[in-house]
Design a protein around this motif. Structure first.
Motif, PDB file in Angstrom:
ATOM      1  N   UNK A 103       0.840  -1.209   0.000  1.00 50.60           N
ATOM      2  CA  UNK A 103       0.000   0.000   0.000  1.00 50.60           C
ATOM      3  C   UNK A 103       0.865   1.245   0.000  1.00 50.60           C
ATOM      4  N   UNK A 104       1.961   1.211   0.748  1.00 48.92           N
ATOM      5  CA  UNK A 104       2.877   2.351   0.771  1.00 48.92           C
ATOM      6  C   UNK A 104       3.441   2.616  -0.626  1.00 48.92           C
ATOM      7  N   UNK A 105       3.818   1.556  -1.334  1.00 54.00           N
ATOM      8  CA  UNK A 105       4.331   1.697  -2.699  1.00 54.00           C
ATOM      9  C   UNK A 105       3.271   2.232  -3.645  1.00 54.00           C
ATOM     10  N   UNK A 106       2.047   1.743  -3.520  1.00 57.37           N
ATOM     11  CA  UNK A 106       0.965   2.215  -4.389  1.00 57.37           C
ATOM     12  C   UNK A 106       0.658   3.683  -4.120  1.00 57.37           C
ATOM     13  N   UNK A 107       0.681   4.087  -2.840  1.00 59.19           N
ATOM     14  CA  UNK A 107       0.439   5.497  -2.510  1.00 59.19           C
ATOM     15  C   UNK A 107       1.531   6.389  -3.081  1.00 59.19           C
ATOM     16  N   UNK A 108       2.762   5.895  -3.080  1.00 57.64           N
ATOM     17  CA  UNK A 108       3.871   6.661  -3.640  1.00 57.64           C
ATOM     18  C   UNK A 108       3.670   6.860  -5.145  1.00 57.64           C
ATOM     19  N   UNK A 109       3.216   5.799  -5.830  1.00 57.35           N
ATOM     20  CA  UNK A 109       2.937   5.907  -7.262  1.00 57.35           C
ATOM     21  C   UNK A 109       1.796   6.884  -7.534  1.00 57.35           C
ATOM     22  N   UNK A 110       0.767   6.866  -6.699  1.00 60.50           N
ATOM     23  CA  UNK A 110      -0.358   7.793  -6.863  1.00 60.50           C
ATOM     24  C   UNK A 110       0.102   9.236  -6.713  1.00 60.50           C
TER      25      UNK A 110
END
Length: 139
Positions: A103-110
């Motif tokens: 989730x942390x990685x996905x939030x960074x991409x967002x």
């Protein structure tokens, strides 16, 4: 008849299919983590603790002396089997940590997508109409 059509539209929407894929992948991921804990981490921890197997940790609540959890259960003795619970806690912590990282990685991409510079704004409709008017005047 409307109910069946409505259900069909719901069932074939992308969100339902995405959720189904997520559940299937989540189940497979859970098996991988359980194997990691059971087959890799717990034997290493057992080795560090002098050969203790967490799955076999128990407290006999009845009478009799049993060397293993399996022997106590086979005899029908009341036992407090806390070893499997410890192993399940370790499973949960590893799964929760992996989900946190995902989730942390996905939030960074967002955030990168949101902070991408916008294309320069072109002229407004009013400015274009005024320009056309001026061109027509000059002809």
């Amino acid at each position: 008849m409307g109910f069946i059509k409505e259900f069909k539209e719901f069932a074939v929407k992308g969100n339902v299919m995405d959720m189904a894929v997520g559940v299937i992948i989540g189940g497979a991921f859970g098996k991988i983590v359980t194997s990691l804990v059971t087959d890799v981490l717990m034997p290493l921890i057992g080795k560090l603790t002098g050969g203790v197997s967490f799955v076999d940790l128990f407290v006999n609540l009845g009478e009799g002396d049993y060397s293993t959890l399996a022997a106590a259960k086979e005899a029908g003795a009341a036992v407090f089997a806390y070893g499997q619970f410890i192993q399940n806690i370790i499973d949960f912590i590893i799964i929760a940590f992996c989900i946190f990282l995902m989730i942390k990685g996905m939030n960074k991409l967002k955030k990168k997508e949101e902070s991408a510079p916008e294309a320069p704004a072109g002229p407004t409709q009013e400015e274009l109409l005024a320009e056309i008017r001026d061109l027509l005047k000059n002809k």
